[in-house]
Structures are given as C-alpha cells and as structure tokens.
Design an enzyme around this catalytic site. Structure first.
Site, PDB file in Angstrom:
ATOM      1  N   GLY A   5      -3.254   5.237   5.452  1.00 32.29           N
ATOM      2  CA  GLY A   5      -3.811   5.157   4.077  1.00 32.29           C
ATOM      3  C   GLY A   5      -2.693   5.628   3.090  1.00 32.29           C
ATOM      4  N   THR A  46       0.707  -1.174  -0.027  1.00 32.24           N
ATOM      5  CA  THR A  46      -0.094   0.070   0.109  1.00 32.24           C
ATOM      6  C   THR A  46       0.883   1.292   0.038  1.00 32.24           C
ATOM      7  OG1 THR A  46      -1.600  -1.135   1.204  1.00 32.24           O
ATOM      8  CG2 THR A  46      -1.880   1.243   1.206  1.00 32.24           C
ATOM      9  N   VAL A  47       1.763   1.357   0.772  1.00 33.69           N
ATOM     10  CA  VAL A  47       2.514   2.444   1.104  1.00 33.69           C
ATOM     11  C   VAL A  47       3.688   2.582   0.108  1.00 33.69           C
ATOM     12  CG1 VAL A  47       3.877   4.215   2.717  1.00 33.69           C
ATOM     13  CG2 VAL A  47       2.338   2.691   3.522  1.00 33.69           C
ATOM     14  N   LYS A  86       4.523   4.260  18.368  1.00 34.71           N
ATOM     15  CA  LYS A  86       4.489   5.729  17.890  1.00 34.71           C
ATOM     16  C   LYS A  86       4.940   6.756  18.904  1.00 34.71           C
ATOM     17  CE  LYS A  86       1.355   4.735  13.858  1.00 34.71           C
ATOM     18  NZ  LYS A  86       0.111   4.813  13.521  1.00 34.71           N
ATOM     19  N   GLY A 138       1.038   9.049   9.994  1.00 32.14           N
ATOM     20  CA  GLY A 138       0.812   9.037   8.591  1.00 32.14           C
ATOM     21  C   GLY A 138       1.219  10.170   7.743  1.00 32.14           C
ATOM     22  N   VAL A 180      13.625  19.739  -5.748  1.00 33.26           N
ATOM     23  CA  VAL A 180      15.025  19.122  -5.416  1.00 33.26           C
ATOM     24  C   VAL A 180      16.382  19.738  -6.385  1.00 33.26           C
ATOM     25  CG1 VAL A 180      16.370  16.897  -5.485  1.00 33.26           C
ATOM     26  CG2 VAL A 180      13.947  16.970  -5.022  1.00 33.26           C
ATOM     27  N   VAL A 220       4.993   8.115  12.153  1.00 32.32           N
ATOM     28  CA  VAL A 220       4.241   8.571  13.251  1.00 32.32           C
ATOM     29  C   VAL A 220       3.235   9.458  12.590  1.00 32.32           C
ATOM     30  CG1 VAL A 220       3.931   9.820  15.444  1.00 32.32           C
ATOM     31  CG2 VAL A 220       5.915   8.574  15.140  1.00 32.32           C
ATOM     32  N   ILE A 276       0.767  13.371   8.489  1.00 37.68           N
ATOM     33  CA  ILE A 276       0.991  14.492   9.300  1.00 37.68           C
ATOM     34  C   ILE A 276       2.439  14.778   9.563  1.00 37.68           C
ATOM     35  CG2 ILE A 276       0.390  15.607  11.414  1.00 37.68           C
ATOM     36  CD1 ILE A 276      -1.803  13.769  11.965  1.00 37.68           C
TER      37      ILE A 276
HETATM   38  N1  HSE Z   1      -2.193   0.862  10.801  1.00 38.51           N
HETATM   39  C1  HSE Z   1      -1.868   2.201  11.163  1.00 38.51           C
HETATM   40  C2  HSE Z   1      -2.891   3.129  11.493  1.00 38.51           C
HETATM   41  C3  HSE Z   1      -1.205   2.631   9.679  1.00 38.51           C
HETATM   42  O1  HSE Z   1      -4.115   2.497  11.607  1.00 38.51           O
HETATM   43  O2  HSE Z   1      -2.602   4.132  11.994  1.00 38.51           O
HETATM   44  C4  HSE Z   1      -0.351   3.950   9.691  1.00 38.51           C
HETATM   45  O3  HSE Z   1       0.592   3.875  10.951  1.00 38.51           O
END
Ligand code: HSE
Length: 402
Positions: A297, A11-12, A200, A129, A31, A127, A131
C-alpha cells in the site's frame, strides 16, 4: 536544506512525496534540516499535480546535480533501476529503495558500490512494506544467532487468502480488489505464484546469513491452486491457510522455502489478516519476536522508504556498513525438512488405502465434496512424503502443515 530526488512517481513514489510533505515539520526536526524534493523522475506527464513543476524525464540532470544528496528509487523492476542506482552510487549519492526485485538480484553489488563511494544503499521497504524489519534485524537483534525467520511476506496474497477464508470470496474477485487497492505487483503473477515473497525471504536470509541466498534457489509455490474447498478442509482442522516464506538453520544446514501452509490458531502468524504482513524471527537468546504491519500500500510502504531517506540524510558522507557479501550460499535440500501434510484424494476413505501408504495417517472424517476425502499424515521428511504421495493414483492435492 537537503535535496532529495524521487525516481518513479507511481504508487510508492507518490506516497513518498506525500509523506515528505505531510510530515515535513517533524522530519525536519529529526534530521536537523529541511528535506526538499528537488526532482521527481517519471516518463509520464502529470498535469495539475502539486509537484508538476519538478517532474522531469532527465535522469542525467539528477546524477549531475551535486546538490542532490539522497535519491529514492521507487521505479520497481530491474531496468532501468539497476543502471540508474549504480550511476547514482558512483556519483556518491545515497540511494534507498522499495525495489525487492533489484535488491534480491543485485543487493551485495550495490552495497559494495555504496561502500566504495562513501554513501549508503538502504532498502527497508523492500520487505514487509511499512513494517520495520531490516533495520531491527541489523541493529537490534545483533546479539542473536537467528535460527529461523518465517513470514507472511506478501500483502496481496494475504488479503486474498483472508477474504477467501472469512468471506468465501472468489479468487479472481479478490485479486482484482487487491489490484484496485494498489497492493499487487504490475504483473500479479509475482504475487500469486509466490515470486515476490521468494525475493523477500531471499533478502532476509542473505542479511541474516551475511552471504547471498539466490532467490532462484528457493523452492517456491504460490496460492493460485488454493480453492474454497481447501479452506473448508482447513476449517475441519481449526486451521487457516497462509502463504509463508521461511529460512531456517538446523544442525548446521540452511534451508529456505515459500509455500502455502496450514497454521493452527496458536501460531503467532495465524491471526495476521488482510494486507497485513507478519514476520516471526526466532533468536537463540531472545526466543520469538514478531513484527506486524501493513505489508503493501502507498503510505505504509512510503513510510518505510522515507525512514531510509531520513537515515541517509542524517548520515551524509557515511559509507554503508551492511554486511552482505557477494558470495553464494548454497542452500540444503528442502526434501530433508519435516512436515505433516493434509492430503485430498478422490474415492472413499473406507478403502483404507491411504493408511497403507501413510501408516498413522488420520482421516478428517467429514465430507466436504462428494467423491473425495482428506487425511493428515504423520510428520515425514518432504522427500519421503513426496515419494509416497507419487504412488497415490487418486491424489488431488496436498498442503503442508506448520
Ligand atoms: N505486491 C507486494 C505485496 C507489494 O502485495 O506484498 C509490497 O511489496
């Protein structure tokens, strides 16, 4: 042109490729050179994928390729991400990651390795996502003594709690939805039992104290025992239930903890709903600062990873300067912390037993379920509360109030 590699096309990792492709022009402008994805490492096949021709299973070729300057690790987990990251840093390649498990377990060691080899190890996406929180903490809030960091740090559980609160949804259904949206960890226990939030807050606490807060030392409770009735009781108090991770320094002592809390509508994190995360940082000069955004996400998390790729690409040859030493910080006993508690008990409030055990406690005064009632205690240390709570023969559960 600067060549980058992506380890892990899930996903990421897929999001990282998409962000680099979609925003290629603006990233190149920032850059000063184009960023080219030279390899994507994955053990799976991706027939028909637009990046099919650069997908490889050969990690050693990436390490050996002197043209690859920056690598992002979006594999998750410790194995083989830990060994791969060490090899890349030893080869002088800057690495960035969304892998909070790896950062929480080996962050200071990997930072030291990056420093030794004149490269960088960055982990903005580990930490919150999408943000920005780590870079602001390290580069913007530097004039501050940070007294407390409190966060809704897990998107999956916040999504679940919000749906349970606002729509009365069933726990299992909302967990499935969070998984389908790509928010949840491979093993969703890490989300719902609070382990992900724990890692986190361990990272944020370590960065803010400069020493290592071991995640194993942080008392952690998840949301798997939270029910619809708990939200009904929370409603009587005009509160919501949020899974919080916090670390705080008080009177020279340092604490950290993860648990569900009842928040009232004046709390800055009360209205952080759905997959959004919120992080409240309290500094001694600036007072409260709140960071809010999508905590999980594909594209939000990838955006944070790509911000690290850009930072590394713009600073090739510069050694990591993040202060986080490999010395254990011993946390103080969370039983010294003070909270009020909402307690659910079976029976009838008219027996007055709760007030004998908890003088000054207030009954909630509305029947949510037949044969039980709830009350709110005065503020007590956790130690005092737990010893009194243990004497209640009719206790059902308690939730802390913040
Ligand atoms: N599973 C994590 C969440 C993904 O729901 O925050 C992002 O770290």
């Amino acid at each position: 042109m600067i060549n980058v590699a992506i380890l892990g096309y899930g996903t990421v990792g897929g999001g990282v490729a998409e962000v680099l492709k979609t925003n290629a022009a603006s990233i190149a402008k920032r850059v000063g050179e184009e960023l080219n994805i030279k390899y994507i490492l994955d053990i799976r096949e991706f027939p028909g994928d637009p990046f099919e021709n650069i997908i490889t299973k050969d990690f050693d070729a990436i390490v050996a390729d002197a043209d690859v300057k920056v690598v992002c690790e979006t594999m998750g987990g410790l194995k083989p991400a830990y060994d791969f990251t060490k090899k890349l840093l030893e080869a002088g390649k800057s690495v960035c990651t969304s892998n909070k498990e790896l950062v929480a377990a080996h962050g200071p060691e990997l930072l030291a390795l990056a420093k030794e080899n004149g490269c960088q190890y960055l982990f903005e996406a580990s930490v919150g996502g999408g943000i920005p929180i780590i870079r602001p903490l390290l580069t913007c809030l530097t004039a501050e003594e940070i007294g407390e960091i409190t966060g809704i740090l897990n998107g999956t559980t916040n999504y679940m709690l919000t749906k349970m609160d606002k729509e009365g949804s069933d726990y299992a259904d909302v967990l499935k939805e969070a998984q389908d949206n790509g928010y949840a960890e491979r093993n969703p226990e890490a989300d719902v039992e609070g382990y992900d939030a724990c890692r986190k807050i361990a990272i944020l606490a370590s960065l803010s104290y400069g020493q290592t807060v071991n995640y194993e030392d942080i008392y952690t409770e998840g949301i798997s025992k939270i029910t619809k009735e708990d939200f009904d009781y929370a409603g009587l108090l005009n509160r919501s239930i949020k899974l919080l991770g916090f670390c705080k320094e008080e009177g020279g002592k340092k604490y950290a903890m993860v648990a569900p809390f009842l928040l009232d509508e004046n709390h800055p994190l009360y209205s952080i709903n759905g997959v959004f995360n919120g992080i409240l940082v309290h500094g001694n000069m600036v007072d409260d600062v709140v960071f809010v955004g999508r905590g999980a996400g594909k594209l939000p998390t990838a955006s944070a990873v790509v911000s690290d790729i850009i930072e590394e690409a713009m600073n090739l040859g510069k050694a990591s300067d993040i202060e986080w030493v490999d010395e254990k910080l011993t946390l103080d006993d969370k039983n010294e912390l003070k909270f009020k508690y909402m307690v659910r008990v079976s029976g009838n409030a008219s027996d007055g037993r709760f007030a004998q055990v908890f003088p000054g406690a207030e009954e909630l005064g509305a029947e949510i379920l037949a044969g039980e009632y709830a009350f709110v205690t005065p503020e007590l240390t956790e130690g005092e509360f737990l010893s009194k709570y243990a004497t209640l023969s009719n206790a059902i559960k308690f939730i802390r109030i913040k």
